[in-house]
Design a protein around this motif. Structure first.
Motif, mmCIF file in Angstrom:
data_model
loop_
_atom_site.group_PDB
_atom_site.id
_atom_site.type_symbol
_atom_site.label_atom_id
_atom_site.label_comp_id
_atom_site.label_asym_id
_atom_site.label_seq_id
_atom_site.Cartn_x
_atom_site.Cartn_y
_atom_site.Cartn_z
ATOM 1 N N GLY A 1 0.806 -1.210 0.000
ATOM 2 C CA GLY A 1 0.000 0.000 0.000
ATOM 3 C C GLY A 1 0.836 1.256 0.000
ATOM 4 N N THR A 2 1.937 1.241 0.744
ATOM 5 C CA THR A 2 2.827 2.404 0.796
ATOM 6 C C THR A 2 3.407 2.718 -0.567
ATOM 7 N N GLN B 1 0.836 4.212 -2.874
ATOM 8 C CA GLN B 1 0.640 5.641 -2.618
ATOM 9 C C GLN B 1 1.811 6.457 -3.150
ATOM 10 N N HIS B 2 3.011 5.930 -3.033
ATOM 11 C CA HIS B 2 4.197 6.637 -3.525
ATOM 12 C C HIS B 2 4.061 6.960 -5.010
ATOM 13 N N GLN C 1 0.990 9.354 -5.660
ATOM 14 C CA GLN C 1 1.292 10.719 -5.231
ATOM 15 C C GLN C 1 2.182 11.428 -6.248
ATOM 16 N N ALA D 1 -2.833 8.945 5.213
ATOM 17 C CA ALA D 1 -3.300 8.409 3.937
ATOM 18 C C ALA D 1 -4.797 8.623 3.764
ATOM 19 N N ALA E 1 -6.629 10.770 0.851
ATOM 20 C CA ALA E 1 -7.678 10.135 0.046
ATOM 21 C C ALA E 1 -8.933 10.987 0.024
ATOM 22 N N ALA F 1 -0.398 0.188 -8.746
ATOM 23 C CA ALA F 1 -0.783 1.598 -8.739
ATOM 24 C C ALA F 1 -0.958 2.130 -10.153
ATOM 25 N N GLU G 1 -6.127 8.634 -8.436
ATOM 26 C CA GLU G 1 -5.183 8.585 -7.325
ATOM 27 C C GLU G 1 -5.878 8.416 -5.975
ATOM 28 N N VAL H 1 -6.337 4.909 -4.662
ATOM 29 C CA VAL H 1 -5.081 4.302 -4.228
ATOM 30 C C VAL H 1 -4.717 4.770 -2.819
ATOM 31 N N PHE H 2 -4.905 6.056 -2.542
ATOM 32 C CA PHE H 2 -4.617 6.562 -1.201
ATOM 33 C C PHE H 2 -5.512 5.890 -0.160
ATOM 34 N N ASN I 1 -4.291 2.397 0.585
ATOM 35 C CA ASN I 1 -3.114 2.436 1.450
ATOM 36 C C ASN I 1 -3.510 2.646 2.900
#
Length: 400
Positions: free
Chosen positions: A27-28, A31-32, A35, A91, A95, A161, A170, A173-174, A177
């Motif tokens: 998940g991290t 988000q990377h 983002q 997160a 989101a 992602a 996006e 996805v946030f 995460n």
């Protein structure tokens, strides 16, 4: 030899932590990537990408050593529970802003900075926590498996992602995460060991850790190489959205493939490290890996085909992971437990803390000279760093 490669998983508490991180880290990384694409979509600027990446990581440079003192003073499991809870809230807020259509680039920058503060205090604790979960004989394997897990997430997260951003945006996805943090929180709650702490006391304790790292020649050499690679090597990734768009003519799915390819190479490097026992020959291995990564960066700067880029990027991932995981293992095996949090905080500062400076420089140089030229310049810098490390080994200043 799968038994030797996975031997740290025989320990219950490490298995729990490993499983929880397996979900959360994917998940991290999702988000990377989301983002970075969001910032690029909102601004179209390489400098903005570099600035947000700088804000996300610079707290490690400023606060990382303080995080090491906390890791040696308070129960590490409790610190990790707090840190991951705050990260989940960050997160969820990002989101909400994105899904609600209210997100602006300053929101992303501010939340990236907030998460960076959490990471600055959490990283030394997480690195040190591994020594609380396994006996010393299995510590090197636990570190390598942890690196393999990070690399696997780096492979799976960006690929997922890329698809999810293209199909759902996006914000989704946030949100995913934010939900993924539940896995590591549940795992930490179930772990039985208290998780160290209780020895560090303010500034004198911090100075004690710095003094030890500087006087131990092999540790000092490893930290200097990690700092160089983090400043001039790893930051290439912040330019990948622009590279995917302007150089390769792709979109978010191309970006996900590029970062996923690098992650695949990182996974291979980490698994290779997991099979090793002891630290014999680590210095030569790490130096050669830094050299190979530098050469791969220079080759990548000349690539104009997605297929060729996907062939080169795994070499980057393998090289950089070998440098970082090899140095991490060597340091952890040579530091007393009473100083572990503070010395690993110094490792976090050199690894993560130097990266934002490289991000900022990369973004500024790419604005002026273009992405390919910037990648070539960073590759040359890595080659020089590897050569310098080799000289230190030859003079007896590093790990043999």
């Amino acid at each position: 030899m799968p038994g030797a490669t996975l031997r740290a998983l025989a320990h219950r508490d490490f298995r729990l932590f490993f499983a929880g991180q397996a979900v959360s880290l994917v998940g991290t990384w999702m988000q990377h990537v989301a983002q970075a694409w969001l910032v690029y979509r909102l601004t179209g600027s390489s400098l903005a990408l570099g600035t947000v990446a700088f804000l996300a990581n610079v707290p490690v440079l400023v606060l990382g050593l303080a995080g090491g003192v906390l890791a040696d003073r308070y129960p590490r499991r409790r610190l990790l529970l707090i840190a991951h809870g705050v990260a989940a809230a960050q997160a969820a807020l990002l989101a909400g802003l994105t899904l609600g259509g209210r997100v602006e680039v300053w929101h992303v920058a501010a939340l990236a900075l907030a998460l960076g503060v959490v990471h600055a205090l959490e990283m030394p604790t997480r690195q040190s926590f591994l020594a609380d979960l396994v006996p010393r004989d299995d510590l090197s394997n636990a570190i390598a498996l942890n690196s393999a897990l990070f690399s696997a997430a780096r492979f799976l997260g960006p690929a997922a992602a890329g698809v999810l951003v293209a199909r759902m945006g996006e914000g989704a996805v946030f949100l995913l995460n934010a939900l993924s943090y539940a896995a590591v929180l549940v795992a930490l709650a179930a772990i039985r060991v208290p998780g160290g702490g209780g020895t560090g006391r303010g500034r004198p304790a911090l100075v004690e850790g710095l003094r030890f790292a500087w006087r131990a020649g092999p540790i000092r050499a490893a930290l200097l190489l990690v700092a160089s690679v983090s400043l001039f090597g790893v930051p290439y990734a912040v330019l990948m959205p622009v590279f995917a768009d302007q150089v390769l003519g792709g979109g978010p799915q191309t970006l996900g493939l590029l970062l996923g390819a690098a992650g695949g190479g990182s996974l291979l490097g980490a698994l290779r490290m997991a099979r090793r026992r002891g630290t014999s020959g680590f210095g030569r291995l790490v130096g050669r890996a830094a050299l190979a990564a530098g050469v791969a960066l220079m080759v990548l700067s000349q690539v104009r085909s997605t297929a060729v880029a996907l062939a080169v990027l795994p070499l980057l991932g393998l090289g950089f992971t070998t440098v970082v995981a090899g140095s991490n293992t060597f340091i952890q095996l040579h530091v007393p437990d009473a100083l572990r949090g503070r010395v690993m905080a110094l490792f976090s500062v050199t690894f993560i803390g130097m990266t934002p400076v490289g991000h900022l420089i990369a973004g500024a140089v790419a604005e002026a000279a273009g992405v390919p030229a910037t990648i070539a310049l960073y590759g040359a810098a890595c080659v020089l760093a590897a050569a310098g490390f080799g000289l230190m080994l030859a003079r007896g200043g590093g790990a043999a």
